[in-house]
Every structure is written in C-alpha cells, then in structure tokens.
Design a protein around this motif. Structure first.
Motif, PDB file in Angstrom:
ATOM      1  N   THR A 476       0.810  -1.217   0.000  1.00 55.72           N
ATOM      2  CA  THR A 476       0.000   0.000   0.000  1.00 55.72           C
ATOM      3  C   THR A 476       0.848   1.274   0.000  1.00 55.72           C
ATOM      4  N   LYS A 477       0.266   2.319  -0.562  1.00 49.23           N
ATOM      5  CA  LYS A 477       0.894   3.639  -0.529  1.00 49.23           C
ATOM      6  C   LYS A 477       0.306   4.474   0.613  1.00 49.23           C
ATOM      7  N   ARG A 478      -0.702   3.943   1.302  1.00 50.85           N
ATOM      8  CA  ARG A 478      -1.371   4.690   2.351  1.00 50.85           C
ATOM      9  C   ARG A 478      -0.753   4.382   3.713  1.00 50.85           C
ATOM     10  N   GLU A 479      -1.222   5.096   4.752  1.00 51.11           N
ATOM     11  CA  GLU A 479      -0.568   5.042   6.045  1.00 51.11           C
ATOM     12  C   GLU A 479      -1.032   3.887   6.929  1.00 51.11           C
ATOM     13  N   LYS A 480      -2.255   3.402   6.716  1.00 47.77           N
ATOM     14  CA  LYS A 480      -2.826   2.412   7.625  1.00 47.77           C
ATOM     15  C   LYS A 480      -3.266   1.148   6.878  1.00 47.77           C
ATOM     16  N   ILE A 481      -3.188   0.030   7.597  1.00 46.31           N
ATOM     17  CA  ILE A 481      -3.810  -1.219   7.150  1.00 46.31           C
ATOM     18  C   ILE A 481      -4.789  -1.647   8.238  1.00 46.31           C
ATOM     19  N   PHE A 482      -6.028  -1.919   7.817  1.00 50.78           N
ATOM     20  CA  PHE A 482      -7.091  -2.318   8.738  1.00 50.78           C
ATOM     21  C   PHE A 482      -7.350  -3.821   8.588  1.00 50.78           C
ATOM     22  N   LEU A 483      -7.316  -4.551   9.699  1.00 48.54           N
ATOM     23  CA  LEU A 483      -7.594  -5.992   9.709  1.00 48.54           C
ATOM     24  C   LEU A 483      -9.040  -6.221  10.143  1.00 48.54           C
ATOM     25  N   SER A 484      -9.770  -7.067   9.392  1.00 49.06           N
ATOM     26  CA  SER A 484     -11.155  -7.414   9.722  1.00 49.06           C
ATOM     27  C   SER A 484     -11.307  -8.926   9.827  1.00 49.06           C
ATOM     28  N   ALA A 485     -12.266  -9.357  10.642  1.00 46.35           N
ATOM     29  CA  ALA A 485     -12.588 -10.785  10.767  1.00 46.35           C
ATOM     30  C   ALA A 485     -14.035 -10.907  11.221  1.00 46.35           C
ATOM     31  N   SER A 496      -9.695 -10.386   6.440  1.00 48.72           N
ATOM     32  CA  SER A 496      -9.345  -9.536   5.299  1.00 48.72           C
ATOM     33  C   SER A 496      -8.614  -8.280   5.741  1.00 48.72           C
ATOM     34  N   VAL A 497      -8.068  -7.575   4.738  1.00 53.38           N
ATOM     35  CA  VAL A 497      -7.384  -6.297   4.980  1.00 53.38           C
ATOM     36  C   VAL A 497      -7.899  -5.258   3.993  1.00 53.38           C
ATOM     37  N   LYS A 498      -7.747  -3.980   4.370  1.00 51.78           N
ATOM     38  CA  LYS A 498      -8.007  -2.856   3.479  1.00 51.78           C
ATOM     39  C   LYS A 498      -7.159  -1.682   3.972  1.00 51.78           C
ATOM     40  N   ASP A 499      -6.981  -0.669   3.112  1.00 50.11           N
ATOM     41  CA  ASP A 499      -6.127   0.449   3.495  1.00 50.11           C
ATOM     42  C   ASP A 499      -6.914   1.743   3.674  1.00 50.11           C
ATOM     43  N   ASP A 500      -8.220   1.624   3.822  1.00 50.52           N
ATOM     44  CA  ASP A 500      -9.062   2.780   4.106  1.00 50.52           C
ATOM     45  C   ASP A 500     -10.227   2.294   4.951  1.00 50.52           C
ATOM     46  N   ARG A 501     -10.727   3.170   5.821  1.00 53.28           N
ATOM     47  CA  ARG A 501     -11.847   2.760   6.682  1.00 53.28           C
ATOM     48  C   ARG A 501     -13.047   2.288   5.880  1.00 53.28           C
ATOM     49  N   ASN A 502     -13.302   2.932   4.746  1.00 49.86           N
ATOM     50  CA  ASN A 502     -14.521   2.655   3.986  1.00 49.86           C
ATOM     51  C   ASN A 502     -14.356   1.518   2.996  1.00 49.86           C
ATOM     52  N   ALA A 503     -13.210   1.413   2.354  1.00 51.81           N
ATOM     53  CA  ALA A 503     -13.015   0.355   1.361  1.00 51.81           C
ATOM     54  C   ALA A 503     -11.552   0.323   0.949  1.00 51.81           C
ATOM     55  N   ILE A 504     -11.145  -0.788   0.359  1.00 52.19           N
ATOM     56  CA  ILE A 504      -9.773  -0.954  -0.103  1.00 52.19           C
ATOM     57  C   ILE A 504      -9.528  -0.100  -1.343  1.00 52.19           C
ATOM     58  N   SER A 505      -8.309   0.399  -1.468  1.00 52.52           N
ATOM     59  CA  SER A 505      -7.977   1.191  -2.656  1.00 52.52           C
ATOM     60  C   SER A 505      -7.772   0.285  -3.858  1.00 52.52           C
ATOM     61  N   LYS A 506      -8.007   0.822  -5.051  1.00 52.59           N
ATOM     62  CA  LYS A 506      -7.822   0.050  -6.280  1.00 52.59           C
ATOM     63  C   LYS A 506      -6.369  -0.379  -6.438  1.00 52.59           C
ATOM     64  N   GLU A 507      -5.448   0.487  -5.986  1.00 50.33           N
ATOM     65  CA  GLU A 507      -4.023   0.161  -6.118  1.00 50.33           C
ATOM     66  C   GLU A 507      -3.657  -1.058  -5.261  1.00 50.33           C
ATOM     67  N   LEU A 508      -4.187  -1.118  -4.028  1.00 45.35           N
ATOM     68  CA  LEU A 508      -3.865  -2.252  -3.163  1.00 45.35           C
ATOM     69  C   LEU A 508      -4.505  -3.538  -3.681  1.00 45.35           C
ATOM     70  N   VAL A 509      -5.723  -3.443  -4.242  1.00 42.80           N
ATOM     71  CA  VAL A 509      -6.356  -4.629  -4.844  1.00 42.80           C
ATOM     72  C   VAL A 509      -5.459  -5.190  -5.935  1.00 42.80           C
ATOM     73  N   LYS A 510      -4.983  -4.310  -6.804  1.00 41.44           N
ATOM     74  CA  LYS A 510      -4.120  -4.729  -7.927  1.00 41.44           C
ATOM     75  C   LYS A 510      -2.823  -5.361  -7.398  1.00 41.44           C
ATOM     76  N   ASP A 511      -2.198  -4.701  -6.406  1.00 48.30           N
ATOM     77  CA  ASP A 511      -0.919  -5.197  -5.904  1.00 48.30           C
ATOM     78  C   ASP A 511      -1.052  -6.533  -5.171  1.00 48.30           C
ATOM     79  N   LEU A 512      -2.089  -6.692  -4.334  1.00 54.55           N
ATOM     80  CA  LEU A 512      -2.265  -7.954  -3.616  1.00 54.55           C
ATOM     81  C   LEU A 512      -2.599  -9.098  -4.558  1.00 54.55           C
TER      82      LEU A 512
END
Length: 792
Positions: A476-485, A496-512
């Motif tokens: 990710t290029k963002r500052e935080k990673i949020f873990l969910s279960a 799962s993980v995402k890099d924004d409170r509301n939803a994962i960024s398109k860049e992180l989806v592509k990279d993962l």
C-alpha cells in the motif's frame, strides 16, 4: 422413596384388579388410600386389610446407583391354612431384588415353579411362557442326561458349576455357570438356581488367544506401552528386526527407539496428543547398532474405565527393500536425486535446524553485550535497539522457514481446533510490529466480530493472517492497514485487509492480486517479499482457506482476504498433503443461521479498565512495559449498549489502556538470588549463555543428558528445572519429565521446557504434557523472569 410405583409383578395387579398401564408412576398411597409412611416406621411384618382380604405387609429398603426406594410385599392370609404361600414368600423378596437371573424348579418333574424378572429378561420369555416349561427346555440335547442326573439330588453345591450350554427363546446358544441350592417350596422338594452368563468371558478368552498367536507370530513389530510410552511387552519380531537381546526393550521408552528427527512428531501424535486416537504415519526407528530403519507406525490408544488412556498398542511395519531386475541380476535402487534447480526440502529442513542453535546463541550474547554497554555511549545504545528490533524478526523468519520445509515434506502435524479469533489479535499485532515500524505504516482494526469462532489450525491461521497484513503493508501507498474478521454466512467467515476505513484502494487490490498470483522473482524485487515467505503463504492459504482474493460489496471492491469454512475441510487438506500429515480434529463449531445473523459486534467502544473482561489471558509480569502492551482485545468485547448488527463500514478502534498501577499492586516478584536451578541441555554454548544471563541465581548446575542429571537430582534439591526437549542419550525431554515427576521429592518442583525450534501451539502441547511453562531459545533473563514470576 416418594411412594411412586416404579415396577410391580403380574400377580400384584391381578390380585387387586388394577390396570397395569395406568399404575406406573402413580402414588401407591392413593391407590389403596393408606398411609404407608406410618407402616414403614414400624418393623416389617404388619397385617393390613385391603378390601375383604387381609395381607401380611413386608417392606425392604433398597439403594441403587440411580435412586433409593422400597420393595413392598403383600402376602394374602388364609383362615384355614395360614402356611399356604409361606414358602413362596420366603423367596419372593430375595429373587425380586437380585440382579442375577434366578429360578426354582421341582426335583420330581423339573417343572419351573418360580422365576424372577432378571431371568425372564435374560432368556427372553414372558412369565407365563417360562412357568409352562421344564428345565430340559433350556439345555442343549447333549447336556440333558448330565443335567437330569445332577438335578435328581436334593443337595447344595458350593460355588458355581459348569460351563453349561443353554438356549434362549430366540434359539441362540449361551454358556452359563449355575449355583444350585436344595430348598423346600410349597411343601415340595425343589432347587433354587442362580445363573451367571460366561459367554462374553469365553469369547474374550478366545479372542485373547487369537491375539496372542498373532502377537508372537506376525512379522511386524508389536509393542505394548503404558500411558507414558514405556514398553511393557514386545513380540519376537521386535527383538529380531531391531537386533536387541531378549527383555532389553522392557521398561524402555518407545521414544528411545525413534530417530531424533521424528521424536517430536511421535510424542505429540501418540503419547501427548491433545485428542488421543488411532494414528498412522511413516517414521524411522533405530536398531541396536544405531542405524535408522524406515517404518510405518500404527499406534492405538487403549482406554480404561474412566475413559483415560491407560496404554498404547504400537505396530511397526518395516519398509521392504526396493529392488529391480537388470540383466537378471538384483541391484539396490539408489535414492531418488532431486532434479537440478528443484527444492530439496529435506536438506533445507536439516539446514534450518542446524542454524537455529548458533543464531540463538548470537542473539543472546549480542543482547547481553548491548545491555551492559556504557549508558553514555549513544552508538552502543543505538546498536542495542537494532539488535532488539531484529531479534524477533530473525527468530520468526527461522521458525517460518522450518515450518515451510516441514509442510513441503508433509511432516508437520496439523491440528484443527475451535479458534476464537479475538484471542489471536495481540500476537498478530506483536508479530507485525517490526515490519510496521520499518515501513512507516500503522496497524489498526476494521470490523472484528467478538464472537467469531471457527475450526482451523490456530497457529497456522495466526501465521497466515500476519503474512497477509505484512504483504498489504509492503504494497500500500497509504498510512494504515485495517484488519477485519467476521462471519459472512452460516458456513463461512472472512479474514481480510483494506487500506481505508470505507473500502480498499484500487491500487492495493491490484498489488495484492499480483502478490498472490504473479511471478515470485518480480514480487521479490518489487515488494521485498522473499520467495519462500510467498510460497509459505500460498501453501497455508491453500490448506486453510476455501478461497482468496478481492471481496466485493456495495458494487465494488471492498477488501482483500481469505474466506474460511466454519467447519475445517479435512478432505481437501488431506488431498493437498497426500494424507501424510495427521489431522487431529477437535470439537467442530456448531453455529445456527440465527446466531451469526444476530451476533454482536462492538464498534468504536472505549471501555474503562474496570469494565474490561478478559478471557484466557496469560498473566502479565510486573517487568513488562505495560504502557506499550496492546489492549486491542479489550475493545472488542460484547456490550449491551451496542446494537446487535453494526453496518459494514463501522470500524472497531484500538485503544491503549494503562494498567501499570493495577499490575504493580500484585504479587511480590521472585528473588533470583534465593533460587537454585538444574539446566538439562546438551549444547555447551547454550549452557554458557544461560550462565551469563542468569548469573544472579543462587546456583546453577548443568547436565547434557538425563542419564547425567539423575545423580544430580538424587544428591540435590533444586527450586526449578529447565529441560531442553532434544537431548543426548536415550531419553527425550518429555521422557525425562515423566521420570522426574515420579520422584517424590520433585512432585511440586516446576519444570520448564525449552527448545530452539518452535511451532505454533507448542506451548500448549508442552503444558498439556506436564511442563509448568515453555520458553523458546534463546533463554534471555527477561523471558525467564516473566515465567518464574508467573509460576511462583
């Protein structure tokens, strides 16, 4: 005892003209309109009047496993012949209360005169059917003559005679023993017979004889051990195949016959398994010359009456030599050689094991030097910080490397169990701390279900989740990673993980997606993820998860992660592992549709320390830096102030709660200068490191094997013992534990297990086996200080 009728004879309801179907569970006092509670206060033998007749009432107090109560007897009194029926009364109470089959027959005609309920149940007849027969109807034709001769004598025989063959109503033949007594019954000569069924004993004797024949004549090795794995019996093949002299194996530990590489697997799969059951796997045994022999092991636990394991039956089938014909000559087939460029996982496994000891010693002495550096030397302090930061990373890297090679070789044990996810999050946060610091990323929590429980391997789930978070941080290029279960439907849950409170960024989806599906060389250069770490993550995800990838919600990508089945898919795992890894399945998760729909999720709750409810938390030592301890789990508890269902975009936040003052008021810390220690350890470097780290102890003594520890244990009394699991000599660490625990003077002395190679779940397995605690190498002062404070 409450006068509620439980059972009755046929004559009872016929005599008083009662309906048998409505009598049971009725109060006998209401049936006769009599106060029986007063009658039982008197001596047995009162005369009572029921209707127009008078009866001699007798009672007997009965006590059984299920309930206490009374036996009531009503004997009609006749005016002209008061003795009529008296002989029947004499046997009625004895026969009715006896659990053994009993009957009375006349000597003159062998006809049955009386039978109890136990005999009717045993033979399968109704009372009227049985009383219409004579004694010969029960016996096999070939036994009738002998029966008639013995039955013509009015005598009492001591003990039981037999065996006799008898027939049941269904035609089946049984073997019985008979106790016979001469009696007078209704003014006639008769015999009272008590019957004992020995069919099962006879069958058991036959089976035992058959097993003894197999035990002595099979070509396979057969061993019987006690519950701790010490051999009690060994067959002829065991001595022949392993080359030992007669009786040499008796009272030796089975683990002493297993090569070092397989000792841990044998120990945790058989003697100290969390769920004892039949297991089958390949391993290597040692013969009398110390050479290893490949064998297939089949081990079966034998349970006692209290459902605890009392012994083990172990069979070993030796691997046959593989030969092929070349020009009519037999030659040995050489071991298969790895193709050039292939991954020799067995070699790597041994290599990583060999690396662990020197790496741990280097870490330990580096920390010792750093901690004793001059406080004014800023460079030394910086070096100490770097050492501490990299210590955990290196240890985790080595452990993961060993786990990966074990997985590739199908040698590691797999333990599906019920996992409460919130109990993992503190350890996941600790594991990711170094990566988070180096990358400048912050670790936080998204949607965490406090009640999420599903069946999987806890240690491997923790490792896979940590790797997912680390990969996301590197991408990710963002500052935080949020873990969910959370649970997604009745049969599945999501981590799962995402890099924004509301939803994962398109860049992180592509990279993962690229990380989990792309070329490993590109991934290593682009994201800094090693090849083996990537392979390890892929292997674990294939084993544990049903699917992985982007999870879409609200019309677009929402997060990236793994979908796990609520009930672990053992068939899939066995298929992937080629049935080579034992799956020790524990209680499966049962959860209804309504439960997951109404589960409570805590969102943005910041409880005060007094409100915290912690479950299964390890004790916190007063020496820990509690202000830096994660209290994330405290914020994921259930609370009545939270709605039953929280919207998907609500996030559970982490809160730091200082509890130093509360902890400081606890128990006094241990004074090391008052304690003596015995350390059983076969690595000299590890002994030296321990002496340096624990120099404040009153005394330390070392032994490199349990054999050398025995005279020390007999000559001294130590306050605690440190036990390495892999030792020189014939005894494994767990064997030594069992032997020490049998010494009366060491029953209450704490024994701490240590090993360089740690698998997830090892701590729980070692404590279950009987150790007080477990420490991974290197043994550093702060580690042992925390453990001893908890123990003492």
């Amino acid at each position: 005892k409450d006068f509620i009728v439980q059972t009755f004879s046929n004559k009872f309801y016929k005599e008083f003209n009662l309906n048998p179907t409505s009598m049971k569970n009725q109060n006998i006092q209401s049936i006769f309109n009599m106060d029986f509670s007063k009658l039982i206060l008197k001596e047995s033998g009162a005369n009572i009047k029921i209707g127009k007749n008078e009866y001699h009432f007798e009672y007997k107090y009965l006590s059984s496993n299920s309930e206490d109560g009374y036996y009531f007897s009503f004997n009609k009194i006749y005016e002209k012949n008061t003795n009529s029926g008296s002989s029947e009364k004499a046997f009625d109470m004895v026969m009715y209360t006896s659990p053994d089959p009993m009957f009375i027959y006349g000597i003159d005609n062998l006809r049955f005169l009386k039978v109890n309920e136990a005999a009717l149940s045993f033979y399968g007849y109704r009372e009227d059917e049985f009383l219409a027969m004579d004694l010969t109807d029960l016996y096999a034709p070939e036994d009738i003559q002998t029966l008639v001769e013995s039955s013509s004598r009015n005598t009492m025989e001591r003990g039981y005679t037999g065996p006799w063959r008898q027939k049941k109503k269904d035609g089946s033949t049984i073997e019985v023993e008979i106790s016979k007594s001469g009696v007078e019954y209704n003014n006639s000569r008769a015999h009272l017979n008590i019957v004992r069924d020995i069919s099962q004993n006879s069958d058991s004797d036959k089976i035992a004889d058959q097993f003894n024949l197999i035990f002595e004549n099979t070509s396979d090795i057969v061993l019987l051990t006690d519950a701790d794995g010490f051999i009690k019996e060994a067959n002829k093949s065991a001595y022949e195949k392993l080359g030992f002299e007669n009786k040499f194996l008796i009272e030796r530990s089975f683990l002493s016959l297993v090569t070092d590489e397989y000792r841990a697997k044998v120990n945790t799969s058989i003697m100290h398994s969390a769920r004892p059951q039949k297991v089958n796997f390949n391993c290597e045994l040692k013969n009398s010359e110390g050479n290893s022999i490949k064998a297939e092991i089949v081990a079966t636990p034998i349970f006692g009456a209290n459902k605890e394991v009392t012994s083990f039956s172990i069979m070993a089938k030796m691997e046959k030599e593989i030969v092929r014909v070349v020009e009519k000559e037999y030659v040995d087939v050489a071991p298969a050689v790895k193709q050039q460029g292939g991954l020799d996982t067995e070699f790597l496994g041994h290599f990583f094991h060999e690396l662990l000891t020197p790496v741990n010693v280097i870490i330990g002495f580096s920390q010792e030097l750093a901690e004793n550096a001059d406080d004014s030397d800023e460079e030394a302090k910086e070096a100490a910080d770097i050492i501490k930061q990299n210590q955990r990373v290196l240890s985790q890297l080595m452990d993961n490397a060993v786990q990966y090679t074990e997985l590739e070789q199908n040698k590691v044990e797999f333990n599906p169990t019920n996992v409460h996810f919130v109990e993992l999050i503190d350890q996941i946060e600790a594991d990711i701390k170094k990566v988070s610091s180096n990358l400048g990323k912050e670790f936080s929590y998204g949607k965490i279900s406090s009640s999420l429980v599903f069946e999987t391997d806890e240690g491997k789930l923790q490792t896979l989740t940590t790797l997912l978070v680390e990969f996301a941080m590197r991408a990710t290029k963002r500052e935080k990673i949020f873990l969910s279960a959370y649970q997604s439907d009745a049969g599945h849950c999501v981590v799962s993980v995402k890099d924004d409170r509301n939803a994962i960024s398109k860049e992180l989806v592509k990279d993962l997606n690229e990380i989990f599906t792309g070329d490993e060389n590109v991934i290593r250069h682009k994201y800094g993820i090693s090849r083996f770490m990537l392979r390890f993550a892929l292997k674990l995800s294939n084993l544990l998860a049903e699917s992985s990838g982007t999870i879409n919600k609200y019309g677009g990508p929402f997060e990236f992660g793994f979908t796990f089945p609520i009930r672990f898919d053992e068939k899939k795992a066995n298929r992937i592992l080629n049935n080579a890894i034992p799956l020790v399945s524990k209680t499966a998760v049962e959860k209804s549709q309504n439960e997951y729909e109404t589960e409570k999720i805590v969102a943005e709750v910041q409880p005060q320390p007094s409100d915290v409810k912690e479950e299964k938390r390890e004790p916190i030592s007063v020496h820990q830096n509690v202000n830096n301890q994660s209290n994330a789990r405290q914020n994921i508890q259930q609370t009545p102030n939270v709605a039953e269902v929280v919207p998907e975009n609500v996030i559970v936040e982490k809160e730091e709660v200082a509890v130093a003052e509360e902890i400081a008021s606890g128990a006094d810390e241990v004074r090391f200068e008052d304690l003596s220690c015995l350390y059983v350890e076969d690595q000299i470097d590890s002994q030296i490191l321990f002496k340096v780290q624990m120099k404040q102890l009153k005394s330390i003594e070392f032994a490199n094997s349990f054999e050398k520890a025995i005279p020390l244990l007999k000559a001294n009394k130590y306050d605690f013992i440190i036990m390495d699991i892999n030792l020189q000599g014939e005894y494994y660490g767990l064997d030594a534990l069992r032997a020490i625990q049998k010494m009366p003077e060491y029953i209450d002395v704490p024994i701490v297990a240590v090993t360089a190679y740690v698998l997830p779940g090892d701590r729980e397995r070692f404590i279950t086996a009987g150790f007080n605690e477990f420490i991974s190498k290197p043994i550093l002062c702060d580690k042992l200080e925390t453990v001893l404070n908890n123990i003492f």
